[in-house]
Design an enzyme around this catalytic site. Structure first.
Site, mmCIF file in Angstrom:
data_model
loop_
_atom_site.group_PDB
_atom_site.id
_atom_site.type_symbol
_atom_site.label_atom_id
_atom_site.label_comp_id
_atom_site.label_asym_id
_atom_site.label_seq_id
_atom_site.Cartn_x
_atom_site.Cartn_y
_atom_site.Cartn_z
ATOM 1 N N HIS A 53 90.439 81.702 21.534
ATOM 2 C CA HIS A 53 89.852 80.593 22.322
ATOM 3 C C HIS A 53 89.994 79.435 21.443
ATOM 4 C CE1 HIS A 53 86.316 83.202 24.412
ATOM 5 N NE2 HIS A 53 87.739 83.761 24.468
ATOM 6 N N GLU A 55 88.049 77.295 20.147
ATOM 7 C CA GLU A 55 87.323 77.017 18.949
ATOM 8 C C GLU A 55 87.854 78.018 17.634
ATOM 9 O OE1 GLU A 55 84.398 77.036 22.081
ATOM 10 O OE2 GLU A 55 86.170 78.019 21.777
ATOM 11 N N CYS A 83 81.144 80.468 23.621
ATOM 12 C CA CYS A 83 80.656 81.878 23.949
ATOM 13 C C CYS A 83 80.168 82.365 22.652
ATOM 14 C CB CYS A 83 81.665 82.670 24.467
ATOM 15 S SG CYS A 83 83.027 83.128 23.287
ATOM 16 N N CYS A 86 82.565 82.727 19.664
ATOM 17 C CA CYS A 86 82.994 81.193 19.197
ATOM 18 C C CYS A 86 81.603 80.822 18.431
ATOM 19 C CB CYS A 86 83.393 80.520 19.996
ATOM 20 S SG CYS A 86 84.910 81.039 20.768
#
Length: 149
Positions: A53, A55, A83, A86
């Site tokens: 992701h 992040e 999420c 993260c």
């Protein structure tokens, strides 16, 4: 660099994910002087990595740049509410501040579905500023999903 300027930088990074067909989420990390020290976009499709992701990509790059896993004093700016994975990485890396754009009503873990970073039981507290350039961030995602349905 203020929140709007750093979010514009994250939105520009999000565009890179479109080249690989990934969901356009972008992130930048600022040091204590508000200079960008790393960036990342979703790379799940590009790397065949479910943890890639925006992040996580940005956090890994910042840790490499600084030579430490502790990102105390750093600010993560991301176009979509993180999420649970993260949010956990944000807490584990000791990031001080999170700024995000669009809310994620299905998987958001910083206020929408859960609030992992501001939970009273959390070991590390993170300052959160939400909804920065939310309309631009939301539109980028909506346009992507319209073209993929």
């Amino acid at each position: 660099m203020n929140d709007q300027e750093s979010m514009r930088a994250a939105l520009a990074v999000a565009q890179e994910a479109l080249r690989t067909g990934d969901v356009p989420v972008g992130a930048v990390i600022l040091n204590e002087s508000n200079a960008i020290i790393s960036q990342g976009c979703n790379k799940r499709e590009d790397l065949d990595d479910p943890t890639a992701h925006a992040e996580i990509v940005a956090i890994r790059a910042a840790a490499q740049s600084l030579g430490t896993w502790r990102l105390d004093g750093c600010t993560l700016v991301v176009t979509l509410e993180p999420c649970a994975m993260c949010a956990g990485a944000i807490a584990q890396s000791r990031i001080s501040t999170l700024v995000f754009g669009a809310w994620d009503e299905k998987a958001g873990a910083v206020g929408s579905v859960w609030d992992l970073l501001r939970d009273s039981r959390s070991l590390h507290k993170v300052e959160v500023r939400a909804g920065v350039l939310a309309e631009e961030s939301t539109k980028l995602l909506q346009d992507f999903f319209k073209s993929h349905r």
